[in-house]
Design an enzyme around this catalytic site. Structure first.
Site, short mmCIF file in Angstrom:
data_model
loop_
_atom_site.label_atom_id
_atom_site.label_comp_id
_atom_site.label_asym_id
_atom_site.label_seq_id
_atom_site.Cartn_x
_atom_site.Cartn_y
_atom_site.Cartn_z
N LYS A 212 -8.34 15.85 11.42
CA LYS A 212 -9.57 16.07 10.66
C LYS A 212 -10.28 17.35 11.09
O LYS A 212 -10.08 17.89 12.16
CB LYS A 212 -10.47 14.82 10.72
CG LYS A 212 -9.89 13.73 9.80
CD LYS A 212 -10.77 12.53 9.61
CE LYS A 212 -10.06 11.58 8.62
NZ LYS A 212 -10.79 10.31 8.44
N ARG A 247 -5.14 5.28 12.46
CA ARG A 247 -4.47 5.82 11.27
C ARG A 247 -4.14 7.29 11.54
O ARG A 247 -5.04 8.09 11.73
CB ARG A 247 -5.44 5.68 10.08
CG ARG A 247 -4.92 6.19 8.76
CD ARG A 247 -6.01 6.04 7.70
NE ARG A 247 -5.59 6.57 6.42
CZ ARG A 247 -5.64 7.85 6.10
NH1 ARG A 247 -6.11 8.75 6.96
NH2 ARG A 247 -5.25 8.27 4.90
C1 7PJ Z 1 -9.40 7.71 6.19
C2 7PJ Z 1 -8.90 6.89 5.18
C3 7PJ Z 1 -10.01 7.10 7.33
C4 7PJ Z 1 -9.56 4.99 6.31
C5 7PJ Z 1 -8.58 8.96 4.64
C6 7PJ Z 1 -7.74 12.13 5.80
C7 7PJ Z 1 -8.61 11.78 4.67
N1 7PJ Z 1 -8.98 5.54 5.23
N2 7PJ Z 1 -8.40 7.69 4.21
N3 7PJ Z 1 -10.06 5.75 7.34
N4 7PJ Z 1 -9.17 9.01 5.84
N5 7PJ Z 1 -9.64 3.66 6.40
O1 7PJ Z 1 -6.78 11.43 6.17
O2 7PJ Z 1 -8.00 13.24 6.36
O3 7PJ Z 1 -10.50 7.74 8.28
S1 7PJ Z 1 -8.08 10.34 3.72
#
Ligand code: 7PJ
Length: 268
Positions: A212, A247
């Site tokens: 990020k 994640r």
């Molecule tokens: C997240 C997501 C996160 C959850 C994205 C990226 C943006 N879902 N979807 N948590 N981020 N639960 O991966 O940079 O931080 S998309």
């Protein structure tokens, strides 16, 4: 809640058309399926499949396009028996994804869309409720909080209560502070510092900081493919703070870092 020795690793599978390839929809589905298999091989515990970018500034995608992107990928990856999550803001996409074999709805709007609470209760799947201030297109314009940790905590507890009132079982609910979603560097750092408090709320925490933008803010504007060190630092911090699942894009490297951390902890 009993804490695992190390958090689960959720690998990110983006299904977005590649503007440099003329292979179209089939090619992007094939690429996503191959990537999903590679992440399983690399040690993922879950795969999170998304067909609509929620990155800052991203434009919305129609439901038909999103379905056409993600459903073939979920159908195929479900054959691996790997637990699958669908990253979508649309109840119709979540429903089709669960029917196709996914077992978690990861909703960056925390079931804020029309009809989302009722659909989530009906589906009976795992639900990740994430905090976001604003909407993806404009959320980074001027985020503001008086007390970011307190406000995110109150929001997540209110959404969990709303979900349970609608019929979602408590055991199916995960909470996520939404790093980067309507947050400045200061907000992101404060939320990471408050993770132990969020992990104490009684719901498992899903945490995503992989590649990020805040990492670039701390390291000379490093481009997205040069943020692995910062991503792993954040993952180890989240593990220490009691997060249940991380994640990430870089599954092998993150899983290795978490194994080393868990071994050090276990040695006393
Ligand atoms: C997240 C997501 C996160 C959850 C994205 C990226 C943006 N879902 N979807 N948590 N981020 N639960 O991966 O940079 O931080 S998309």
């Amino acid at each position: 809640m009993t804490q695992r020795p190390r958090p689960l690793v959720m690998g990110i599978v983006n299904v977005t058309p590649d503007s440099f390839s003329d292979g179209g929809r089939h090619a992007s589905a094939q690429a996503a399926i191959a990537h999903g298999h590679a992440l399983v091989e690399a040690g993922a515990d879950w795969l999170d499949i998304g067909g609509e970018s929620t990155r800052p500034g991203a434009e919305p995608v129609s439901e038909a396009d999103e379905l056409a992107r993600v459903i073939p990928v979920i159908e195929e990856l479900a054959r691996t028996n790997m637990p699958l999550s669908i990253d979508t803001m649309k109840p119709g996409v979540a429903r089709a994804a669960i029917q196709a074999g996914a077992s978690m709805w990861n909703d960056v709007t925390a079931l804020g869309g029309p009809g989302a609470l009722g659909v989530a209760a009906q589906l009976g799947c795992q639900i990740c409720l994430m905090h976001m201030q604003g909407e993806p297109r404009t959320m980074q314009a001027d985020p503001h909080y008086d007390d970011v940790a307190g406000e995110v905590e109150a929001f997540l507890l209110a959404r969990a209560a709303a979900a349970m009132k609608a019929g979602v079982s408590r055991e199916n609910i995960w909470l996520d502070p939404g790093i980067g979603f309507g947050k400045t560097l200061v907000h992101n750092l404060a939320l990471m510092g408050a993770l132990p408090r969020l992990a104490g709320l009684g719901f498992p925490i899903l945490f995503g900081a992989s590649r990020k933008r805040f990492i670039a803010s701390l390291d000379n504007d490093a481009p997205a493919d040069q943020r692995l060190g910062g991503s792993i630092a954040a993952a180890l911090h989240a593990a220490q703070a009691g997060a249940a699942m991380i994640r990430v894009h870089d599954v092998r490297e993150t899983a290795q870092a978490l194994k080393v951390r868990a071994a050090i902890q276990a040695s006393g």
